[in-house]
Design a protein around this motif. Sequence first.
Motif, PDB file in Angstrom:
ATOM      1  N   SER A  21      28.481  60.931  50.425  1.00  0.00           N
ATOM      2  CA  SER A  21      28.999  60.322  49.217  1.00  0.00           C
ATOM      3  C   SER A  21      29.807  61.349  48.432  1.00  0.00           C
ATOM      4  CB  SER A  21      27.841  59.807  48.363  1.00  0.00           C
ATOM      5  OG  SER A  21      28.338  59.301  47.152  1.00  0.00           O
ATOM      6  N   THR A  23      30.529  60.781  45.060  1.00  0.00           N
ATOM      7  CA  THR A  23      30.421  60.189  43.730  1.00  0.00           C
ATOM      8  C   THR A  23      30.698  61.222  42.647  1.00  0.00           C
ATOM      9  OG1 THR A  23      28.775  58.621  44.542  1.00  0.00           O
ATOM     10  CG2 THR A  23      28.900  58.935  42.165  1.00  0.00           C
ATOM     11  N   THR A  25      31.005  61.504  38.224  1.00  0.00           N
ATOM     12  CA  THR A  25      30.632  60.840  36.981  1.00  0.00           C
ATOM     13  C   THR A  25      31.555  61.281  35.846  1.00  0.00           C
ATOM     14  OG1 THR A  25      28.335  60.778  37.716  1.00  0.00           O
ATOM     15  CG2 THR A  25      28.736  60.427  35.370  1.00  0.00           C
ATOM     16  N   TYR A  70      39.894  56.616  45.668  1.00  0.00           N
ATOM     17  CA  TYR A  70      38.666  56.476  44.883  1.00  0.00           C
ATOM     18  C   TYR A  70      38.727  55.196  44.069  1.00  0.00           C
ATOM     19  CZ  TYR A  70      36.686  61.083  45.789  1.00  0.00           C
ATOM     20  OH  TYR A  70      36.103  62.164  46.384  1.00  0.00           O
ATOM     21  N   GLU A 165      31.071  55.863  37.043  1.00  0.00           N
ATOM     22  CA  GLU A 165      30.964  56.539  38.334  1.00  0.00           C
ATOM     23  C   GLU A 165      32.063  56.048  39.258  1.00  0.00           C
ATOM     24  OE1 GLU A 165      27.046  56.134  39.990  1.00  0.00           O
ATOM     25  OE2 GLU A 165      26.293  57.777  38.758  1.00  0.00           O
ATOM     26  N   ASP A 167      33.716  56.617  43.344  1.00  0.00           N
ATOM     27  CA  ASP A 167      33.380  57.070  44.692  1.00  0.00           C
ATOM     28  C   ASP A 167      34.546  56.713  45.602  1.00  0.00           C
ATOM     29  OD1 ASP A 167      32.022  58.092  46.871  1.00  0.00           O
ATOM     30  OD2 ASP A 167      30.221  56.884  46.554  1.00  0.00           O
TER      31      ASP A 167
END
Length: 197
Positions: A21, A23, A25, A70, A165, A167
């Motif tokens: 991942s 990810t 934030t 993303y 968030e 990803d």
Amino acid sequence: MNLVRSTLAALLVAAAAATASATMTFTQFKSGSPLDFLSSGGDTQYSSTFNNIKNGGTLLSTFLTANPNYEIVSAIVEFGFADDGGDSYEYAKAYISGKFVKLFGDHHNSNDAVEVDGSHDYGYSYRDGEIAEEDFGDLEDGIVEFKVKADQGDFYLKTAKITVEVDKKSVEVPDSGSTLLLLGAALGVIGFIRRRR
């Protein structure tokens, strides 16, 4: 046998890296002393804008523009409240870009407003809610309006926070048999090595 182990280890590391991942934030926090005093009998709402949503020094909008692979995967707003102590029940509602966001809390009234308590001295009452996935497009430019409304009673709005968030976009690629081919090749190598012994 060492060749087999190192080959399998390399395949596992490659598979883990491919599915890892990425990810990130992004947040913005607003606070005041207070941001506003809200009362269902007077000043009923506070409106403002989240326009500085960052990860470190990088703005959300700048990141998404520079990284089109993303996407936003979740977004949560959180508000901190303090009771003025005058009423038995205080209820608040929140809106993002004009759309109602249901805040999580112990009790809701018939209008889906959430009960807020908290105090200036002993800790605020925090209530958060998820922004619906269909509204993520409103966040992509990094600017989003929010509004908190007093539905019943009066209270202080102390803090406002947004957490977004992002990803990597999930891309499904058809397999076309390559996984089965690699597995067969690995098993063939193992069989070949065992026969040589």
